[in-house]
Design a protein around this motif. Structure first.
Motif, PDB file in Angstrom:
ATOM      1  N   LYS A 129       0.873  -1.193   0.060  1.00 29.04           N
ATOM      2  CA  LYS A 129      -0.015  -0.013   0.030  1.00 29.04           C
ATOM      3  C   LYS A 129       0.974   1.274   0.046  1.00 29.04           C
ATOM      4  CE  LYS A 129      -4.293  -1.721   2.160  1.00 29.04           C
ATOM      5  NZ  LYS A 129      -4.970  -1.323   0.917  1.00 29.04           N
ATOM      6  N   SER A 130       1.742   1.212   0.859  1.00 27.00           N
ATOM      7  CA  SER A 130       2.859   2.383   0.793  1.00 27.00           C
ATOM      8  C   SER A 130       3.518   2.793  -0.505  1.00 27.00           C
ATOM      9  CB  SER A 130       3.970   2.144   1.792  1.00 27.00           C
ATOM     10  OG  SER A 130       4.949   3.346   1.674  1.00 27.00           O
ATOM     11  N   VAL A 131       3.897   1.624  -1.364  1.00 30.41           N
ATOM     12  CA  VAL A 131       4.594   1.675  -2.685  1.00 30.41           C
ATOM     13  C   VAL A 131       3.429   2.437  -3.476  1.00 30.41           C
ATOM     14  CG1 VAL A 131       5.588   0.432  -4.567  1.00 30.41           C
ATOM     15  CG2 VAL A 131       6.254   0.118  -2.251  1.00 30.41           C
ATOM     16  N   THR A 132       2.130   1.538  -3.458  1.00 29.37           N
ATOM     17  CA  THR A 132       1.239   2.241  -4.445  1.00 29.37           C
ATOM     18  C   THR A 132       0.889   3.559  -4.296  1.00 29.37           C
ATOM     19  OG1 THR A 132       0.280   0.003  -4.205  1.00 29.37           O
ATOM     20  CG2 THR A 132      -1.139   1.350  -5.200  1.00 29.37           C
ATOM     21  N   LYS A 133       0.712   4.030  -3.006  1.00 28.46           N
ATOM     22  CA  LYS A 133       0.365   5.458  -2.527  1.00 28.46           C
ATOM     23  C   LYS A 133       1.431   6.382  -3.375  1.00 28.46           C
ATOM     24  CE  LYS A 133      -0.261   8.469   1.221  1.00 28.46           C
ATOM     25  NZ  LYS A 133      -0.389   8.542   2.869  1.00 28.46           N
ATOM     26  N   SER A 134       2.750   6.058  -3.145  1.00 27.35           N
ATOM     27  CA  SER A 134       3.869   6.919  -3.830  1.00 27.35           C
ATOM     28  C   SER A 134       3.568   6.755  -4.920  1.00 27.35           C
ATOM     29  CB  SER A 134       5.325   6.340  -3.267  1.00 27.35           C
ATOM     30  OG  SER A 134       5.446   6.629  -1.874  1.00 27.35           O
ATOM     31  N   ILE A 135       3.519   5.914  -5.870  1.00 31.30           N
ATOM     32  CA  ILE A 135       3.343   5.705  -7.228  1.00 31.30           C
ATOM     33  C   ILE A 135       2.003   6.557  -7.836  1.00 31.30           C
ATOM     34  CG2 ILE A 135       2.772   4.190  -9.369  1.00 31.30           C
ATOM     35  CD1 ILE A 135       5.787   4.058  -8.434  1.00 31.30           C
ATOM     36  N   LEU A 136       1.040   6.499  -7.231  1.00 35.75           N
ATOM     37  CA  LEU A 136      -0.129   7.206  -7.638  1.00 35.75           C
ATOM     38  C   LEU A 136       0.140   8.653  -7.243  1.00 35.75           C
ATOM     39  CD1 LEU A 136      -3.156   5.025  -6.205  1.00 35.75           C
ATOM     40  CD2 LEU A 136      -2.191   5.213  -8.753  1.00 35.75           C
ATOM     41  N   ASN A 137       0.790   9.196  -6.373  1.00 37.40           N
ATOM     42  CA  ASN A 137       1.121  10.482  -6.017  1.00 37.40           C
ATOM     43  C   ASN A 137       2.160  10.907  -7.206  1.00 37.40           C
ATOM     44  OD1 ASN A 137       1.255  13.022  -4.146  1.00 37.40           O
ATOM     45  ND2 ASN A 137       3.424  12.253  -4.180  1.00 37.40           N
ATOM     46  N   TRP A 138       3.119  10.286  -7.570  1.00 37.64           N
ATOM     47  CA  TRP A 138       4.164  10.584  -8.366  1.00 37.64           C
ATOM     48  C   TRP A 138       3.311  10.823  -9.764  1.00 37.64           C
ATOM     49  CZ3 TRP A 138       6.311   6.568 -12.032  1.00 37.64           C
ATOM     50  CH2 TRP A 138       7.254   6.927 -12.926  1.00 37.64           C
ATOM     51  N   CYS A 139       2.239   9.895  -9.966  1.00 35.50           N
ATOM     52  CA  CYS A 139       1.404   9.872 -11.350  1.00 35.50           C
ATOM     53  C   CYS A 139       0.541  11.267 -11.614  1.00 35.50           C
ATOM     54  CB  CYS A 139       0.839   8.752 -11.677  1.00 35.50           C
ATOM     55  SG  CYS A 139       2.216   7.216 -12.256  1.00 35.50           S
ATOM     56  N   ILE A 172       3.396   1.391 -15.866  1.00 33.58           N
ATOM     57  CA  ILE A 172       3.849   1.751 -14.478  1.00 33.58           C
ATOM     58  C   ILE A 172       3.307   0.758 -13.512  1.00 33.58           C
ATOM     59  CG2 ILE A 172       3.782   3.707 -12.675  1.00 33.58           C
ATOM     60  CD1 ILE A 172       3.949   5.678 -15.088  1.00 33.58           C
ATOM     61  N   CYS A 173       2.018   0.556 -13.626  1.00 33.83           N
ATOM     62  CA  CYS A 173       1.302  -0.387 -12.693  1.00 33.83           C
ATOM     63  C   CYS A 173       1.923  -1.678 -12.722  1.00 33.83           C
ATOM     64  CB  CYS A 173      -0.266  -0.305 -13.116  1.00 33.83           C
ATOM     65  SG  CYS A 173      -1.103   1.148 -12.566  1.00 33.83           S
ATOM     66  N   TYR A 174       2.139  -2.132 -13.824  1.00 31.42           N
ATOM     67  CA  TYR A 174       2.730  -3.525 -14.259  1.00 31.42           C
ATOM     68  C   TYR A 174       4.030  -3.484 -13.528  1.00 31.42           C
ATOM     69  CZ  TYR A 174      -1.198  -5.040 -17.128  1.00 31.42           C
ATOM     70  OH  TYR A 174      -2.196  -5.493 -17.736  1.00 31.42           O
ATOM     71  N   GLY A 175       4.819  -2.542 -13.853  1.00 36.00           N
ATOM     72  CA  GLY A 175       6.264  -2.578 -13.067  1.00 36.00           C
ATOM     73  C   GLY A 175       6.089  -2.388 -11.804  1.00 36.00           C
ATOM     74  N   MET A 176       5.068  -1.822 -11.131  1.00 35.96           N
ATOM     75  CA  MET A 176       5.078  -1.526  -9.592  1.00 35.96           C
ATOM     76  C   MET A 176       4.801  -3.073  -9.043  1.00 35.96           C
ATOM     77  SD  MET A 176       1.965   0.400  -7.747  1.00 35.96           S
ATOM     78  CE  MET A 176       0.781  -0.508  -8.150  1.00 35.96           C
TER      79      MET A 176
END
Length: 232
Positions: A129-139, A172-176
């Motif tokens: 969840k922490s990784v996903t939150k940071s990636i969505l914020n970056w996008c 990005i999502c697949y890489g995540m």
């Protein structure tokens, strides 16, 4: 003379023999070179996508369809992993225990308190969840509470109106998801713990490499990419 394993005249085999004789009578040999022709296509050439559509038409009533994007930006190995993850077929601790593999524990190697099944590893664990939150914020995307891998793939496949940006978000999502899985394997097999921020950095570098090497020419530089992945 045919070498029958059983007598075809008995009642149980007579109908089958009759059908065989009728089928053989309908065969007409012609002169020329034999060739194979696919009835699914107009030109007679076999194509996988046509067979897939035919299968889908036969099983549309009870089959649940999920969206997997097979785009050129993403290596086939990664897309195959996502496809298996959506179906719950990657070797999580729970999946391995179902297959008879003896494990010390089925608890998550990150949060310890959760059971390590596919959606927990990649989506529901606080680490993920922490990784996903940071990636969505970056996008620049509002925070979304995903519950399983399929929700992430469907969101990426239907996001926005620009096909180019949608394809990039899918990458990005697949890489995540792939990077979260790699981090989990590093913890278990190499006793190497990578922080969520470290995984985020790995995702940015990995997908940048995909887009730059497998995507369009004239792609943005590294600094622009770190600022916003949709800047060009």
């Amino acid at each position: 003379m045919w070498n029958w394993r059983s007598c075809p005249i008995v009642a149980s085999c007579s109908s089958e023999l009759e059908r065989l004789v009728n089928d053989m009578d309908s065969i007409r040999l012609q002169h020329g070179v034999d060739r194979l022709s696919c009835l699914l296509s107009a030109d007679g050439k076999y194509r996988v996508d046509l067979l897939r559509k035919k299968i889908d038409q036969c099983f549309t009533a009870n089959v649940h369809h999920f969206q997997i994007s097979w785009c050129k930006l993403i290596p086939i190995k990664i897309t195959t992993f996502i496809w298996r993850a959506v179906m719950g077929k990657i070797p999580s601790a729970v999946a391995l225990s179902y297959r008879g593999v003896t494990l010390d524990t089925c608890n998550c190697s990150s949060c310890i308190g959760g059971i390590e099944y596919v959606n927990h590893i990649l989506v529901e664990c606080p680490y993920a969840k922490s990784v996903t939150k940071s990636i969505l914020n970056w996008c620049g995307i509002d925070q979304i509470d995903f519950h399983n891998v399929e929700e992430i793939t469907c969101f990426a496949a239907n996001w926005g109106r620009c096909p180019k940006k949608r394809e990039r978000l899918t990458a990005i999502c697949y890489g995540m998801l792939w990077s979260i899985w790699r981090a989990r394997n590093d913890r278990i097999f190499q006793a190497k713990f990578i922080t969520p921020n470290g995984v985020v950095d790995n995702i940015k570098a990995l997908v940048y490499f995909w887009v730059k090497c497998r995507g369009e020419c004239g792609f943005c530089n590294w600094e622009e990419w770190l600022s916003c992945p949709f800047s060009s």
